[in-house]
Write a protein that holds these residues in place. Structure first.
Motif, PDB file in Angstrom:
ATOM      1  N   ALA A 201       0.826  -1.212   0.000  1.00  0.00           N
ATOM      2  CA  ALA A 201       0.000   0.000   0.000  1.00  0.00           C
ATOM      3  C   ALA A 201       0.859   1.260   0.000  1.00  0.00           C
ATOM      4  N   MET A 202       1.951   1.253   0.753  1.00  0.00           N
ATOM      5  CA  MET A 202       2.837   2.421   0.780  1.00  0.00           C
ATOM      6  C   MET A 202       3.508   2.620  -0.574  1.00  0.00           C
ATOM      7  N   LEU A 203       3.907   1.535  -1.223  1.00  0.00           N
ATOM      8  CA  LEU A 203       4.487   1.663  -2.564  1.00  0.00           C
ATOM      9  C   LEU A 203       3.458   2.245  -3.536  1.00  0.00           C
TER      10      LEU A 203
ATOM     11  N   SER B 260      -4.252  -1.383   7.145  1.00  0.00           N
ATOM     12  CA  SER B 260      -3.212  -2.347   7.508  1.00  0.00           C
ATOM     13  C   SER B 260      -2.503  -1.923   8.789  1.00  0.00           C
ATOM     14  N   SER B 261      -2.280  -0.617   8.978  1.00  0.00           N
ATOM     15  CA  SER B 261      -1.652  -0.155  10.219  1.00  0.00           C
ATOM     16  C   SER B 261      -2.560  -0.410  11.416  1.00  0.00           C
ATOM     17  N   PHE B 262      -3.868  -0.357  11.204  1.00  0.00           N
ATOM     18  CA  PHE B 262      -4.812  -0.668  12.282  1.00  0.00           C
ATOM     19  C   PHE B 262      -4.578  -2.087  12.801  1.00  0.00           C
ATOM     20  N   PHE B 263      -4.426  -3.029  11.899  1.00  0.00           N
ATOM     21  CA  PHE B 263      -4.186  -4.422  12.316  1.00  0.00           C
ATOM     22  C   PHE B 263      -2.803  -4.594  12.938  1.00  0.00           C
ATOM     23  N   LEU B 264      -1.827  -3.833  12.453  1.00  0.00           N
ATOM     24  CA  LEU B 264      -0.480  -3.947  13.014  1.00  0.00           C
ATOM     25  C   LEU B 264      -0.401  -3.331  14.405  1.00  0.00           C
TER      26      LEU B 264
ATOM     27  N   GLU C 100      -5.796   4.817   2.112  1.00  0.00           N
ATOM     28  CA  GLU C 100      -6.691   4.144   3.049  1.00  0.00           C
ATOM     29  C   GLU C 100      -6.212   2.732   3.383  1.00  0.00           C
ATOM     30  N   LEU C 101      -5.609   2.073   2.421  1.00  0.00           N
ATOM     31  CA  LEU C 101      -5.071   0.732   2.690  1.00  0.00           C
ATOM     32  C   LEU C 101      -3.946   0.782   3.724  1.00  0.00           C
TER      33      LEU C 101
END
Length: 771
Positions: A118-120, A141-145, A136-137
């Motif tokens: 997502a960052m790429l 993903s950071s929410f789960f991390l 938003e991705l």
């Protein structure tokens, strides 16, 4: 480039199916090959980008809306791509040892892979809509991390807070992108650059600027949205290293950097960024003095560093953009190192409390070396790349036309406080006497100490040989802003200059502060007294107030009583129609145009009024039901008198059935009604009279309007020709409005099935009591 981006998503999908078999045992290092291969792929472009080439790829996605998967690789996106994949490689390898034996290691790698992809996608996207999708991705993903330790309430709360703040920023980014697209007629950033003047002169420029600022400030933890980042430190250390030092938090910086050529060079843009960045960097650096958790210290120093970047972008000069570009690299190297060092200390010693740690160099020397080197780079001591970066910051402030001395003073104060934070996190745990309880601390795994050492050493290699960065990365970064880069020359030594004196002052003050001020719980407790005034507490109180108001609103208007719901609806309609009648726009009723009232109308009206009175004041349920029937039959007589026998028969059948059903339903209820609550009856009576009066007035106004028989004529002419029916009403219901009728019948059927199920329900005595 699309394949490079999709690689992370594909790997996450494989982990979903392969799971533990892919990352267990000797294969634990396998995931690190994914970012490593991507890092090598992007390194291949350094030569082309340094030669002023730009790689652009476009894939059609939703061309009808102007939304495509457009990717651009230039100096700015190349730098971020190398950081994402390079530091990502070390984080993936570090994770294999840090979370060794964790039952959900495969899940963690999956989250990391999605985040990396997502960052790429975010930094490579040239289309604002696709950039929003990847933006938003990263939040998801950071929410789960952040909430990976989902058994911890604090981790879950921090994850929700981060998602709420960054998710709000994503919504603002989407709105800003849509407005920009409406102004320029395109969503591609490269094409928008051709319409810079159109954007600057647009009436919506301030709106777009505020939306973009909201997105960037929430993502990059700028004041007053900064508080989510310290809370996110509940995440495992690899997450803090990857997301909160080198990549995700710099997404907002990337957005501001990317859009500065498009929206910059205005007082609104530059002044806002300068002020917000200045407040953030000083405020957060000051908070570093009061923290005793190593992660807490690094969190606030990270926020301060992000504030410096926003501040430099806001200055809008060649020197400031150059300083920002170099500082992005500097901060990524030393801050990722310090986070990894913190993780090793916590992993081996079992604590991050800086007041308890000392002398750990005796049991983990390579980690101590990495921490000390990172602290030196953080403080800007030569020959580290941090020294070069700090000098560039001072050059960017000293060469300003306005407020140069004041802004330079704030920069010095910030750098002194950040230096202190680096010494506390990178030096203090390893110097001094080793406490007895840490004498048996085991030497860390190779993959725990090698990644931070590698990053720390890289900071000194680039410091001694800054030309390695000059043409390959730094100049291309500045070129993306449209500024001239021919005079850019990175050097470690520029001679004895005022900037060198400021650097010496910063280094000396930072060291002096470190030796004079020791971290303590008293300082932490002192600053905690002001938590009620912090942005976090204020926003939490606002949220709490909104929650309480929602509870009050729900309990008031959703009481569970049908009579209350009907009263609220009727009151709203009365207010709405009453305003319509009082605003002076209603038509005057010409009563002379109406026919005279006949005797039978007076008789029927009298029966209706008496029936209503009997219903309202009857003490017997059966009497009330009978009165309801009488009222219905009176309306039937009206239909008969006005030549509508079909409606009269329908009304007769419905009223007869209704009376029978009421009698059957109320058969087992008490025969008499308890009408002691006269206040409720008075309220309902007033509402009923008011509503009936308004309906009567509206009906009279409708009758006073000129008759338009166009619709009636259409049905009269076409009912038999098109639907082959002589009864116009039936034809309308069955043919012309057949879909509506079918839906209504379906609703009745579903309701009947539900009622039948409830009638057949047989509950046990315990269940019946609970209900």
């Amino acid at each position: 480039m699309l394949i490079a981006i999709l690689t992370g998503f594909v790997f996450a999908i494989l982990l979903f199916f392969g799971g533990k078999n892919i990352v267990s045992g000797k294969l634990a290092l396998l995931p690190a090959l994914i970012p490593l291969s991507l890092f090598i792929y992007f390194v291949r472009f350094i030569k082309d980008i340094s030669n002023n080439e730009i790689v652009h790829k476009t894939y059609e996605w939703i061309p009808s809306l102007g939304i495509n998967l457009s990717f651009t690789l230039d100096g700015l996106s190349l730098l971020f791509s190398l950081m994402i994949t390079g530091i990502g490689t070390l984080v993936f390898a570090y994770t294999s040892a840090y979370l060794k034996g964790n039952n959900y290691l495969d899940r963690f790698y999956g989250y990391l892979a999605v985040f990396m992809a997502a960052m790429l996608g975010l930094v490579l996207s040239d289309n604002l809509i696709s950039l929003f999708v990847f933006w938003e991705l990263t939040s998801i993903s950071s929410f789960f991390l952040i909430g990976f330790n989902n058994t911890s309430l604090a981790s879950r709360k921090s994850a929700f807070t981060a998602l709420g703040i960054t998710g709000l920023g994503g919504l603002l980014l989407l709105a800003g992108g849509l407005v920009l697209g409406s102004i320029t007629g395109t969503y591609d950033i490269s094409e928008m650059l051709q319409h810079k003047d159109l954007i600057a002169n647009s009436d919506y420029y301030l709106l777009v600027g505020c939306l973009i600022f909201g997105a960037a400030f929430t993502k990059s933890a700028q004041f007053p949205f900064h508080f989510w980042l310290p809370g996110a430190m509940k995440a495992p250390t690899p997450v803090s290293t990857y997301l909160h030092s080198a990549t995700m938090v710099k997404a907002g910086i990337y957005l501001l950097f990317r859009l500065s050529p498009l929206m910059g060079s205005t007082n609104f843009w530059n002044t806002t960024l300068t002020i917000v960045g200045l407040i953030t960097m000083v405020y957060s650096a000051f908070h570093c003095l009061f923290r005793t958790d190593m992660k807490g210290v690094l969190a606030y120093s990270t926020i301060s560093a992000l504030g410096i970047l926003v501040f430099l972008i806001g200055l809008g000069t060649q020197e400031s953009f150059l300083a920002a570009g170099v500082f992005i690299i500097v901060h990524a190297l030393y801050k990722a190192t310090l986070f990894m060092v913190t993780g090793v200390v916590d992993h081996q010693a079992g604590t991050r409390d800086i007041t308890q740690l000392s002398g750990l160099r005796k049991v983990m020397l390579p980690v101590a070396i990495a921490g000390i080197l990172a602290a030196i780079s953080n403080a800007g001591i030569p020959p580290s790349i941090g020294f070069v970066g700090k000098d560039l910051i001072y050059e960017g402030t000293l060469h300003l036309e306005n407020s140069a001395i004041l802004l330079t003073a704030f920069a010095i104060i910030t750098n002194v406080l950040i230096s202190y934070a680096g010494y506390v996190a990178g030096v203090k745990p390893f110097v001094g006497k080793l406490p007895e309880k840490f004498e048996k601390v085991k030497f860390p795994h190779f993959l725990l100490w090698f990644p931070p050492v590698l990053l720390a050493v890289a900071g000194f290699v680039f410091g001694v040989f800054p030309f390695l960065l000059q043409d390959s990365l730094v100049k291309p970064i500045v070129q993306t802003t449209g500024l001239n880069t021919s005079e850019i020359h990175l050097k470690l030594w520029h001679g004895f200059t005022p900037v060198l004196g400021l650097s010496a002052l910063t280094i000396g003050s930072g060291l002096l502060l470190y030796f004079l001020l020791k971290p303590s719980k008293k300082l932490e407790q002192f600053i905690a007294k002001f938590d009620k005034l912090s942005p976090k507490s204020i926003i939490e109180n606002v949220v709490l107030g909104f929650t309480n108001f929602s509870g009050f609103w729900t309990s008031t208007f959703q009481s569970g009583y049908l009579r209350n719901y009907i009263s609220i609806i009727v009151l709203f309609l009365i207010s709405l129609m009453g305003f319509t009648l009082l605003d002076g726009t209603t038509y005057k009723v010409d009563y002379s145009s109406f026919a005279r009232i006949t005797v039978y109308e007076v008789v029927i009206l009298t029966i209706l009024v008496l029936s209503i009175g009997l219903i309202v004041f009857a003490k017997s349920r059966l009497a009330a039901v009978v009165s309801t029937g009488i009222m219905g039959y009176s309306i039937c007589l009206l239909f008969v008198f006005y030549s509508a026998p079909d409606l009269a028969m329908t009304q007769f059948a419905i009223d007869t059935l209704t009376v029978i059903l009421f009698v059957l339903v109320l058969y087992k209820l008490p025969k008499y009604l308890n009408l002691s609550d006269y206040k409720m009856r008075i309220r309902d009576g007033i509402l009923s009279i008011a509503f009936g009066g308004l309906i009567s007035i509206l009906a009279l106004e409708v009758l006073a309007q000129p008759v338009n028989s166009e619709i009636s004529d259409f049905y009269a002419k076409n009912s038999y020709l098109l639907a082959h029916g002589k009864n116009v009403v039936n034809v309308i219901l069955v043919d012309f409005r057949g879909a509506d009728t079918m839906v209504e019948i379906s609703v009745l059927a579903i309701s009947a099935i539900g009622v039948f199920g409830l009638l057949k329900l047989r509950l046990k005595s315990v269940e019946r009591f609970q209900k």
